[in-house]
Design a protein around this motif. Structure first.
Motif, PDB file in Angstrom:
ATOM      1  N   GLU A 192       0.821  -1.205   0.000  1.00 48.08           N
ATOM      2  CA  GLU A 192       0.000   0.000   0.000  1.00 48.08           C
ATOM      3  C   GLU A 192       0.854   1.252   0.000  1.00 48.08           C
ATOM      4  OE1 GLU A 192      -4.063  -1.370   2.322  1.00 48.08           O
ATOM      5  OE2 GLU A 192      -2.254  -0.983   3.499  1.00 48.08           O
ATOM      6  N   LEU A 193       1.939   1.237   0.776  1.00 41.78           N
ATOM      7  CA  LEU A 193       2.833   2.393   0.819  1.00 41.78           C
ATOM      8  C   LEU A 193       3.420   2.700  -0.551  1.00 41.78           C
ATOM      9  CD1 LEU A 193       4.764   1.638   4.138  1.00 41.78           C
ATOM     10  CD2 LEU A 193       3.063   3.428   3.779  1.00 41.78           C
ATOM     11  N   LYS A 194       3.758   1.645  -1.304  1.00 42.37           N
ATOM     12  CA  LYS A 194       4.418   1.858  -2.585  1.00 42.37           C
ATOM     13  C   LYS A 194       3.448   2.317  -3.671  1.00 42.37           C
ATOM     14  CE  LYS A 194       8.572  -0.850  -1.991  1.00 42.37           C
ATOM     15  NZ  LYS A 194       9.573  -1.712  -2.651  1.00 42.37           N
ATOM     16  N   LEU A 195       2.155   2.116  -3.475  1.00 40.31           N
ATOM     17  CA  LEU A 195       1.193   2.549  -4.479  1.00 40.31           C
ATOM     18  C   LEU A 195       0.585   3.915  -4.181  1.00 40.31           C
ATOM     19  CD1 LEU A 195      -0.728  -0.691  -5.527  1.00 40.31           C
ATOM     20  CD2 LEU A 195       0.648   0.811  -6.968  1.00 40.31           C
ATOM     21  N   ILE A 196       0.973   4.520  -3.054  1.00 43.95           N
ATOM     22  CA  ILE A 196       0.552   5.894  -2.784  1.00 43.95           C
ATOM     23  C   ILE A 196       1.590   6.814  -3.415  1.00 43.95           C
ATOM     24  CG2 ILE A 196       0.127   7.615  -1.003  1.00 43.95           C
ATOM     25  CD1 ILE A 196      -0.772   5.351   0.820  1.00 43.95           C
ATOM     26  N   PRO A 197       1.212   7.653  -4.372  1.00 49.01           N
ATOM     27  CA  PRO A 197       2.209   8.482  -5.068  1.00 49.01           C
ATOM     28  C   PRO A 197       3.032   9.307  -4.095  1.00 49.01           C
ATOM     29  CG  PRO A 197       0.063   8.621  -6.159  1.00 49.01           C
ATOM     30  CD  PRO A 197      -0.160   7.886  -4.874  1.00 49.01           C
ATOM     31  N   GLY A 198       4.353   9.302  -4.310  1.00 52.00           N
ATOM     32  CA  GLY A 198       5.258  10.035  -3.442  1.00 52.00           C
ATOM     33  C   GLY A 198       6.139  10.975  -4.236  1.00 52.00           C
ATOM     34  N   LEU A 199       6.931  11.750  -3.499  1.00 53.17           N
ATOM     35  CA  LEU A 199       7.858  12.686  -4.119  1.00 53.17           C
ATOM     36  C   LEU A 199       9.125  11.931  -4.513  1.00 53.17           C
ATOM     37  CD1 LEU A 199       8.645  15.574  -4.889  1.00 53.17           C
ATOM     38  CD2 LEU A 199       9.505  15.868  -2.559  1.00 53.17           C
ATOM     39  N   ARG A 250      -5.666  -0.099  -7.778  1.00 51.68           N
ATOM     40  CA  ARG A 250      -6.388  -1.036  -8.635  1.00 51.68           C
ATOM     41  C   ARG A 250      -5.407  -1.789  -9.526  1.00 51.68           C
ATOM     42  NH1 ARG A 250     -11.340  -2.309 -10.657  1.00 51.68           N
ATOM     43  NH2 ARG A 250     -11.501  -2.823 -12.875  1.00 51.68           N
ATOM     44  N   ASP A 251      -5.716  -3.070  -9.736  1.00 51.56           N
ATOM     45  CA  ASP A 251      -4.960  -3.895 -10.668  1.00 51.56           C
ATOM     46  C   ASP A 251      -5.487  -3.621 -12.083  1.00 51.56           C
ATOM     47  OD1 ASP A 251      -3.700  -4.985  -8.477  1.00 51.56           O
ATOM     48  OD2 ASP A 251      -5.137  -6.633  -8.293  1.00 51.56           O
ATOM     49  N   LEU A 252      -4.627  -3.043 -12.933  1.00 56.10           N
ATOM     50  CA  LEU A 252      -5.015  -2.639 -14.276  1.00 56.10           C
ATOM     51  C   LEU A 252      -4.624  -3.705 -15.288  1.00 56.10           C
ATOM     52  CD1 LEU A 252      -3.815   1.077 -14.056  1.00 56.10           C
ATOM     53  CD2 LEU A 252      -6.135   0.191 -13.691  1.00 56.10           C
ATOM     54  N   PRO A 253      -5.176  -3.634 -16.502  1.00 53.48           N
ATOM     55  CA  PRO A 253      -4.782  -4.591 -17.556  1.00 53.48           C
ATOM     56  C   PRO A 253      -3.288  -4.513 -17.848  1.00 53.48           C
ATOM     57  CG  PRO A 253      -6.789  -3.414 -18.175  1.00 53.48           C
ATOM     58  CD  PRO A 253      -6.261  -2.735 -16.943  1.00 53.48           C
ATOM     59  N   GLY A 254      -2.756  -5.619 -18.305  1.00 56.67           N
ATOM     60  CA  GLY A 254      -1.341  -5.671 -18.657  1.00 56.67           C
ATOM     61  C   GLY A 254      -0.423  -5.824 -17.463  1.00 56.67           C
ATOM     62  N   GLY A 255      -0.969  -6.243 -16.318  1.00 55.74           N
ATOM     63  CA  GLY A 255      -0.134  -6.421 -15.135  1.00 55.74           C
ATOM     64  C   GLY A 255       0.286  -5.139 -14.462  1.00 55.74           C
ATOM     65  N   ILE A 256      -0.340  -4.020 -14.795  1.00 53.87           N
ATOM     66  CA  ILE A 256       0.018  -2.728 -14.208  1.00 53.87           C
ATOM     67  C   ILE A 256      -0.746  -2.529 -12.897  1.00 53.87           C
ATOM     68  CG2 ILE A 256      -0.038  -0.226 -14.541  1.00 53.87           C
ATOM     69  CD1 ILE A 256       0.211  -0.718 -17.524  1.00 53.87           C
ATOM     70  N   GLU A 257      -0.043  -2.060 -11.895  1.00 56.51           N
ATOM     71  CA  GLU A 257      -0.657  -1.705 -10.624  1.00 56.51           C
ATOM     72  C   GLU A 257      -0.812  -0.188 -10.576  1.00 56.51           C
ATOM     73  OE1 GLU A 257       1.619  -5.295  -8.193  1.00 56.51           O
ATOM     74  OE2 GLU A 257       2.167  -3.195  -7.854  1.00 56.51           O
ATOM     75  N   GLY A 258      -2.028   0.267 -10.379  1.00 58.79           N
ATOM     76  CA  GLY A 258      -2.298   1.698 -10.400  1.00 58.79           C
ATOM     77  C   GLY A 258      -2.661   2.237  -9.038  1.00 58.79           C
ATOM     78  N   GLY A 259      -2.228   3.450  -8.760  1.00 61.60           N
ATOM     79  CA  GLY A 259      -2.579   4.127  -7.518  1.00 61.60           C
ATOM     80  C   GLY A 259      -3.012   5.555  -7.793  1.00 61.60           C
ATOM     81  N   LEU A 260      -3.972   6.037  -7.026  1.00 64.34           N
ATOM     82  CA  LEU A 260      -4.509   7.390  -7.184  1.00 64.34           C
ATOM     83  C   LEU A 260      -4.733   7.999  -5.817  1.00 64.34           C
ATOM     84  CD1 LEU A 260      -7.402   8.600  -9.460  1.00 64.34           C
ATOM     85  CD2 LEU A 260      -7.626   8.865  -6.993  1.00 64.34           C
ATOM     86  N   ARG A 261      -4.385   9.266  -5.692  1.00 62.04           N
ATOM     87  CA  ARG A 261      -4.721  10.021  -4.490  1.00 62.04           C
ATOM     88  C   ARG A 261      -5.225  11.396  -4.900  1.00 62.04           C
ATOM     89  NH1 ARG A 261      -0.937  13.155  -0.058  1.00 62.04           N
ATOM     90  NH2 ARG A 261      -2.649  13.775   1.326  1.00 62.04           N
ATOM     91  N   TRP A 262      -6.422  11.730  -4.424  1.00 55.32           N
ATOM     92  CA  TRP A 262      -6.948  13.083  -4.589  1.00 55.32           C
ATOM     93  C   TRP A 262      -7.118  13.675  -3.207  1.00 55.32           C
ATOM     94  CZ3 TRP A 262     -11.701  15.644  -3.409  1.00 55.32           C
ATOM     95  CH2 TRP A 262     -11.794  16.924  -3.974  1.00 55.32           C
ATOM     96  N   HIS A 263      -6.571  14.864  -3.029  1.00 52.46           N
ATOM     97  CA  HIS A 263      -6.552  15.506  -1.724  1.00 52.46           C
ATOM     98  C   HIS A 263      -7.180  16.891  -1.822  1.00 52.46           C
ATOM     99  CE1 HIS A 263      -4.002  17.285   1.808  1.00 52.46           C
ATOM    100  NE2 HIS A 263      -5.238  17.040   2.174  1.00 52.46           N
ATOM    101  N   PHE A 264      -8.139  17.150  -0.939  1.00 47.39           N
ATOM    102  CA  PHE A 264      -8.769  18.469  -0.849  1.00 47.39           C
ATOM    103  C   PHE A 264      -8.674  18.941   0.592  1.00 47.39           C
ATOM    104  CE2 PHE A 264     -12.363  21.038   0.514  1.00 47.39           C
ATOM    105  CZ  PHE A 264     -12.311  22.099  -0.391  1.00 47.39           C
ATOM    106  N   GLY A 265      -8.347  20.225   0.764  1.00 46.18           N
ATOM    107  CA  GLY A 265      -8.322  20.805   2.101  1.00 46.18           C
ATOM    108  C   GLY A 265      -8.667  22.279   2.053  1.00 46.18           C
ATOM    109  N   THR A 266      -9.437  22.709   3.022  1.00 43.05           N
ATOM    110  CA  THR A 266      -9.713  24.134   3.115  1.00 43.05           C
ATOM    111  C   THR A 266      -8.433  24.862   3.528  1.00 43.05           C
ATOM    112  OG1 THR A 266     -10.495  23.799   5.379  1.00 43.05           O
ATOM    113  CG2 THR A 266     -12.150  23.821   3.624  1.00 43.05           C
ATOM    114  N   GLY A 267      -8.421  26.177   3.349  1.00 40.39           N
ATOM    115  CA  GLY A 267      -7.205  26.950   3.557  1.00 40.39           C
ATOM    116  C   GLY A 267      -6.741  26.976   5.008  1.00 40.39           C
TER     117      GLY A 267
END
Length: 816
Positions: A181-188, A682-699
């Motif tokens: 899970e750590l590796k599929l969360i996009p990082g810097l 999500r496990d994508l076609p072609g053996g690709i493992e995909g990860g997505l993060r959308w973050h929203f925060g008020t100011g």
């Protein structure tokens, strides 16, 4: 400032600098009497509960009388194995999941013949016959054999699995992230456990440029971060841009964001436990290359040797490479290096020994720069070092004895090459020794207790031009003890009640004793797949980081509580609801309130001749609510976390000319009212493992300048007449001042960002290759990092600096 401090009633007896005579002495005497009464009451309650739960003649018959371990053929324990005890007729008489040491205990059951079944994913189901004799304990050690495909255990008892997951703790708020899970969360540039934690409910990261995080309205230094049980100070590289933890050698990260039991002390906000991955014991090499750094890890093991049955080890090294890659074209003055190692050994009797070590260093090197490149030549380095040893022994009849010893340091030093009379440095050090005992008292009661000794020490110094502008050093001893009784009526209730007692003795201040009671209650409902839980408790902390969290980047400067620095006491309560509607699904919602006494902030109006007013003591308050919806299994996995927070801080107003200083209440820089994270893997076609993060925060809050004015200085004219004169031109340095508005009364615009991650594992004849692509800020949102105001113009101008733009990052991982 002292007068202002006296207005804080609770701080009055903890802030030794305020204790003088008269009312101060009476307050101290009253506080000591109150503490003694608390200690007597705590001892009486603990003694009464222990007597009620002690295994006397009747209670002894209620103790588990079937216990044992589950291991592989190599002797390695199997955690989370499902253990079922059946009567000869097939009736279930007990079920249990093994702990991290592969241990289980069942019963009590009457004398007779029984069948024990053990199943775990990836292993064949084991069946053992058990004979229970009257008045004796029956021990069963089970060995599991690996099996390529085994899904039957998942169907063994899904309802029991969901019930067991709900019963693990009564009131603690815990969220776990595994290495995949750590590796599929996009990082810097590369995966980062601390940035991944910011996706969990109740956690706020105030900007893109820091991996520090705030939990439920507390400051970042109030998080207890552990590496294999050893505390870590300031675990960030590059002033906070990313953490020191190398995901290749991390097994999992678990965050306790509230209601944690009395075994955890030293911080008041949360516990982030990072556990190392010791590997499978086979010799192997893995590595990775990102835009930021290159890393390599080596691991192996021994089936027997040195008196152990199974020994495994891993060691990793990482170094940034931009200074090397850019050297032909330019000098890049920064680099980092770190190393981490872990050794785990299991004795034939089930004893476990764990050795952990970490060393890391950041270097900003301008020693070779010429006058035309940089006006000052300097060398600035900072970093962590820690080492720890842990020994765990299983006890007959269930329970464990666990001992830990370790040392952890963080230091930084800035040296100017051409000025020997200038020195800026800071260091914090902690040495610890702990002993914990967990023992089942009966089938429904468990006692966990422990003692802990800590030595804390800090050294800070600012020497410029031979003049020492600031110097502080502090040393303190912290002795702690705790006891917790857990009671579980398996189909109805789970209750955990405990007390932690801290005895704190600084070298330059008054001794103190704090009693911290904690209570957690969970009530199962809806067929035991849902629960309502309540947790209340007191938490203490005896050190602070005085770094200004309103600055985007920076290094921590730590101070130990003492004569002029109060310690923190926080009273907290939370109420929540949990639901596991189906296998792999988890829903949780909680509301909470936290009160903090003894928080500190720097005092810009300090008197250089008074060492007691460098910091201003104050109070804090936070209220909020969290929601978590998570799916852990299936082709599409992930979670939704929603957090609402309202936090305030109250300090003496250093800008006021009144004495005593009046108080001012304002939201801290991490007071983000609404924070939403959507994480999808999500496990994508072609053996690709995909990860997505959308973050929203008020100011988040900031203090807005509202006006500018010329600065006038005293001038003497002919005849010794005094007059006020402004700057001769707008370009005069220091000739313009700014009027600030109310503290943190304004807020930056709302923040939102979409990140994507793609990984494509490829198995080759010699090993595995995993190329990956992380794309940060996919739609290039210009989130504001900081505003700049220019009032020295005819028309004032506001400009801003944005956070990360659209940023793709390529990398590759290799294992063979």
């Amino acid at each position: 400032m002292m007068a202002a401090v006296r207005r804080h009633r609770v701080l009055q007896t903890r802030f030794a600098g305020t204790i003088r005579s008269g009312r101060g002495a009476d307050a101290m005497e009253s506080r000591i009497g109150h503490r003694r009464a608390c200690i007597r009451a705590a001892a009486l309650i603990a003694w009464s509960l222990a007597r009620a739960a002690a295994p006397g003649d009747a209670a002894a018959q209620e103790r588990p009388n079937v216990y044992g371990t589950v291991r592989t053929a190599e002797g390695r324990p199997v955690a989370a194995a499902f253990v079922v005890l059946r009567a000869p007729a097939g009736k279930h008489v007990g079920t249990e999941f093994t702990d991290e040491g592969g241990r289980f205990s069942l019963g009590p059951v009457p004398p007779g013949q029984y069948v024990l079944t053990v199943s775990s994913i990836g292993y064949s189901t084991a069946v053992e016959s058990v004979e229970v004799l009257a008045g004796e304990l029956a021990r069963v050690d089970v060995v599991l054999v690996p099996e390529a495909v085994q899904v039957q255990p998942l169907r063994a008892d899904l309802a029991a699995a969901r019930r067991a997951a709900l019963r693990e703790e009564a009131g603690i708020t815990a969220h776990q992230l595994t290495q995949p899970e750590l590796k599929l969360i996009p990082g810097l540039a590369e995966p980062d456990p601390m940035r991944a934690v910011a996706t969990l409910p109740g956690v706020v990261s105030s900007s893109d440029v820091t991996s520090s995080f705030n939990v439920r309205g507390a400051s970042a230094d109030q998080n207890l971060i552990l590496l294999d049980g050893i505390p870590v100070f300031s675990p960030q590289h590059l002033g906070g841009v990313f953490s020191i933890f190398n995901t290749d050698i991390i097994d999992r990260a678990e965050l306790y964001s509230g209601g944690f039991p009395p075994e955890f002390g030293g911080r008041v906000s949360s516990v982030l436990s990072i556990e190392s991955d010791v590997g499978d014991g086979d010799f192997g090499v893995s590595g990775g290359l990102s835009l930021l750094a290159g890393r390599v890890a080596v691991g192996g093991g021994l089936e027997s040797g040195l008196g152990f049955r199974d020994l495994r080890w891993r060691f990793s090294v990482r170094r940034s490479h931009l200074d090397r890659l850019l050297r032909p074209a330019m000098e890049f003055p920064y680099h980092l290096t770190d190393a981490q190692g872990v050794v785990e050994a299991w004795a034939p009797g089930g004893d476990r020994v764990l050795l952990t070590g970490y060393w890391g260093r950041d270097v900003l090197d301008f020693r070779d720069s010429g006058p035309s490149e940089f006006p000052l030549r300097f060398y600035w380095d900072w970093g962590n070092a820690l080492g720890g040893l842990r020994w765990t022994r299983p006890r007959s009849g269930g329970g464990t004895l666990d001992a830990r010893a370790g040392i952890s340091t963080f230091d930084t030093r800035l040296r100017f090459i051409d000025y020997d009379d200038t020195d800026l440095r800071s260091e914090i050090r902690q040495a610890l020794l702990t002993l914990d005992l967990e023992q089942p008292l009966s089938s429904t009661w468990t006692l966990k207790s422990g003692i802990e000794a800590n030595a804390l020490e800090h050294h800070n110094r600012i020497l410029v031009g031979g003049t020492e502008f600031s110097a502080s050093a502090g040393r303190a001893w912290l002795a702690s003890g705790y006891a917790q009784l857990s009671w579980r009526a398996w189909d109805r209730w789970s209750v955990e009640g405990g007390i932690r007692v801290d005895a704190f003795r600084p070298d330059d201040g008054a001794e103190s004793i704090e009693v911290a009671p904690r209570l957690s209650v969970k009530r199962f409902i809806a067929g035991e797949v849902a629960a309502v839980k309540l947790s209340v408790g007191r938490y203490t902390q005896y050190l602070h980081s005085v770094r200004d969290e309103e600055l985007p980047l920076g290094l921590d400067t730590w101070v130990v509580a003492g004569a002029h620095v109060p310690y923190v006491v926080s009273d907290q309560a939370q109420l929540g609801f949990e639901l596991r509607p189906a296998s792999g699904w988890f829903v949780s919602t909680e509301v909470y309130e936290r009160r903090f006494e003894g928080v500190v902030t720097t005092n810009p109006g300090e008197d250089p001749n008074d060492p007691g007013d460098d910091l201003l003591p104050g109070n804090g308050l936070s209220r909020g609510a969290d929601l978590m919806i998570r799916r852990a299994h299936g082709r599409t996995r992930g979670w939704l976390s929603v957090s609402w927070l309202k936090a305030t801080r109250t300090f003496p107003d250093f800008t006021s000319s009144r004495q005593p200083l009046p108080e001012i209440t304002y939201p801290p820089s991490f007071d983000r009212r609404l924070d939403v994270n959507v994480v999808v893997q999500r496990d994508l076609p072609g053996g690709i493992e995909g990860g997505l993060r959308w973050h929203f925060g008020t100011g988040t809050p900031y203090t807005r300048p509202v006006a500018g004015h010329a600065l006038y200085a005293t001038r003497f004219s002919l005849g010794a007449r005094r007059r006020w004169q402004g700057p001769s031109s707008p370009e005069d340095s220091g000739g313009f001042g700014v009027v600030m508005g109310r503290r943190n009364a304004e807020r930056y615009p709302d923040y939102h960002r979409l990140d994507l991650s793609f990984r494509r594992p490829m198995d080759l004849s010699w090993g595995r290759v995993v190329p990956y692509l992380d794309i940060l800020n996919v739609y290039n949102r210009k989130n504001v990092l900081i505003y700049f105001y220019e009032f020295d113009r005819d028309v004032p101008i506001r400009s801003g600096l944005s956070m990360f733009p659209l940023l793709p990052a390529l990398g590759v991982e290799v294992r063979f």
